[in-house]
Scaffold this active site. Structure first.
Site, PDB file in Angstrom:
ATOM      1  N   LEU A 242       0.872  -1.190   0.000  1.00 15.94           N
ATOM      2  CA  LEU A 242       0.000   0.000   0.000  1.00 15.94           C
ATOM      3  C   LEU A 242       0.902   1.232   0.000  1.00 15.94           C
ATOM      4  CD1 LEU A 242      -2.912   0.926   0.015  1.00 15.94           C
ATOM      5  CD2 LEU A 242      -2.905   0.799   2.517  1.00 15.94           C
ATOM      6  N   HIS A 243       1.202   1.715  -1.181  1.00 14.52           N
ATOM      7  CA  HIS A 243       2.270   2.701  -1.380  1.00 14.52           C
ATOM      8  C   HIS A 243       1.970   4.092  -0.797  1.00 14.52           C
ATOM      9  CE1 HIS A 243       4.084  -0.136  -4.242  1.00 14.52           C
ATOM     10  NE2 HIS A 243       2.920  -0.215  -4.852  1.00 14.52           N
ATOM     11  N   ASP A 244       0.958   4.763  -1.311  1.00 10.09           N
ATOM     12  CA  ASP A 244       0.838   6.214  -1.139  1.00 10.09           C
ATOM     13  C   ASP A 244       0.519   6.707   0.276  1.00 10.09           C
ATOM     14  OD1 ASP A 244      -0.504   6.708  -4.491  1.00 10.09           O
ATOM     15  OD2 ASP A 244       1.554   6.616  -3.758  1.00 10.09           O
ATOM     16  N   SER A 246       1.867   6.060   2.865  1.00 10.36           N
ATOM     17  CA  SER A 246       3.118   6.245   3.616  1.00 10.36           C
ATOM     18  C   SER A 246       3.504   7.724   3.680  1.00 10.36           C
ATOM     19  CB  SER A 246       4.258   5.442   2.955  1.00 10.36           C
ATOM     20  OG  SER A 246       4.465   5.891   1.611  1.00 10.36           O
TER      21      SER A 246
END
Ligand code: RIB
Ligand code: CA
Length: 313
Positions: A242-244, A246
């Site tokens: 779950l990239h964004d 962060s």
């Protein structure tokens, strides 16, 4: 507590949506001055639509949404429908947005905001290709010194790339834009794949979000179920990265992350490695440090934060 003024530049994308939800669920800490759409995961018409869908889902039809670049600075558009679906927010059925985008374009909004707000008080949070930011810096170089910090999802080193063996998608789509941003003297904090690949949407974590029971969490779970399928297939993992979110989690709980201030250059020439973020983690080049490259994250702490905040929506 002083609220942090931010602009979110984004190409929704289900993971962008999770990041925007986290930001809009944190009004005590974050003052979202505006949200700017950029072409990335899907074309601008969809990223703008998706951004407005997410704002309305979060009960914020008053949020200011601006439309930016239709394509990279000087390359053909590359999109990621294979990951995010045709609309970029596949996985959940939602009505078309009723709120409209602002008349002013995103680049002029970014410039005007940075010139208006006191120097060093606005943070740029980028969740997609850096085209809008690069265009603003090119049009108005004076704004570079006025940015408090640019916190971005993008790049990778020890994890390699995700769109090519060497490059991460956000950088790969517009490497010239990334080169401009990393060379502008702005304090940059990078959330590369080295961090985001530790943030897996495991079944246990998604079940906690599902248990919240509010509509935004229910939609998020549906989005995640669609979004993660590609990476589960590719990496054989329990859940996908779950990239964004962060980027927003860093603003709310920076201690979740550890990394190193080092030099990062962007490859723009080689066909083989274009879009690679060449991070001098071991300091062998003597080049000036220009970014904080995050490498480790407390993944459980991140999901506890995300779950608690999304539950507030
Ligand atoms: O490589 C992951 C990044 O590319 C994320 O921001 C995702 O939304 C896509 O934009
Ligand atoms: Ca994104």
């Amino acid at each position: 507590m002083q609220r942090r003024k931010i602009i979110i530049d984004t190409d929704p994308g289900q993971d962008d949506a999770a990041a925007i939800m986290l930001a809009l669920a944190s009004p005590d800490e974050l003052d979202v001055l505006g949200l700017t759409a950029v072409a990335g995961n899907v074309p601008l018409s969809f990223t703008s639509r998706n951004l407005r869908i997410v704002c309305e889902l979060c009960g914020r039809p008053d949020a200011k949404v601006y439309e930016g670049a239709l394509k990279p600075l000087n390359r053909p558009q590359v999109t990621a429908e294979h990951v995010h679906g045709k609309t970029g927010l596949d996985g959940a059925e939602l009505p078309e947005p009723t709120m409209v985008a602002q008349e002013q374009n995103a680049i002029d909004f970014i410039i005007e905001t940075l010139r208006r707000e006191p120097e060093g008080t606005v943070t740029l949070c980028t969740l997609g290709p850096l085209t809008n930011i690069a265009m603003a810096l090119t049009k108005a170089p004076d704004i570079a010194s006025r940015v408090q910090e640019l916190v971005m999802m993008g790049g990778g080193l020890f994890e390699g790339g995700n769109i090519t063996p060497a490059a991460e998608f956000n950088i790969y789509v517009d490497p010239e834009a990334a080169k401009i941003v990393f060379g502008a003297g702005i304090p940059v904090v990078m959330m590369p794949l080295d961090v985001t690949h530790q943030l897996l949407t495991t079944k246990a974590r998604v079940e906690k979000i599902a248990a919240l029971g509010n509509r935004p969490s229910q939609v998020l779970v549906e989005w995640l179920a669609f979004f993660e399928r590609f990476d589960i297939e590719k990496y054989g993992s329990d859940g996908g990265p779950l990239h964004d979110p962060s980027v927003i989690a860093y603003l709310l709980k920076p201690d979740l992350f550890t990394g190193r201030h080092c030099n990062v250059e962007i490859e723009t020439e080689s066909e083989l490695t274009v879009g690679m973020t060449v991070a001098d983690w071991w300091g062998v080049t003597g080049r000036t440090a220009n970014a904080t490259f995050m490498r480790h994250v407390d993944a459980d702490g991140f999901f506890e934060l995300l779950t608690e905040r999304v539950g507030r929506l």
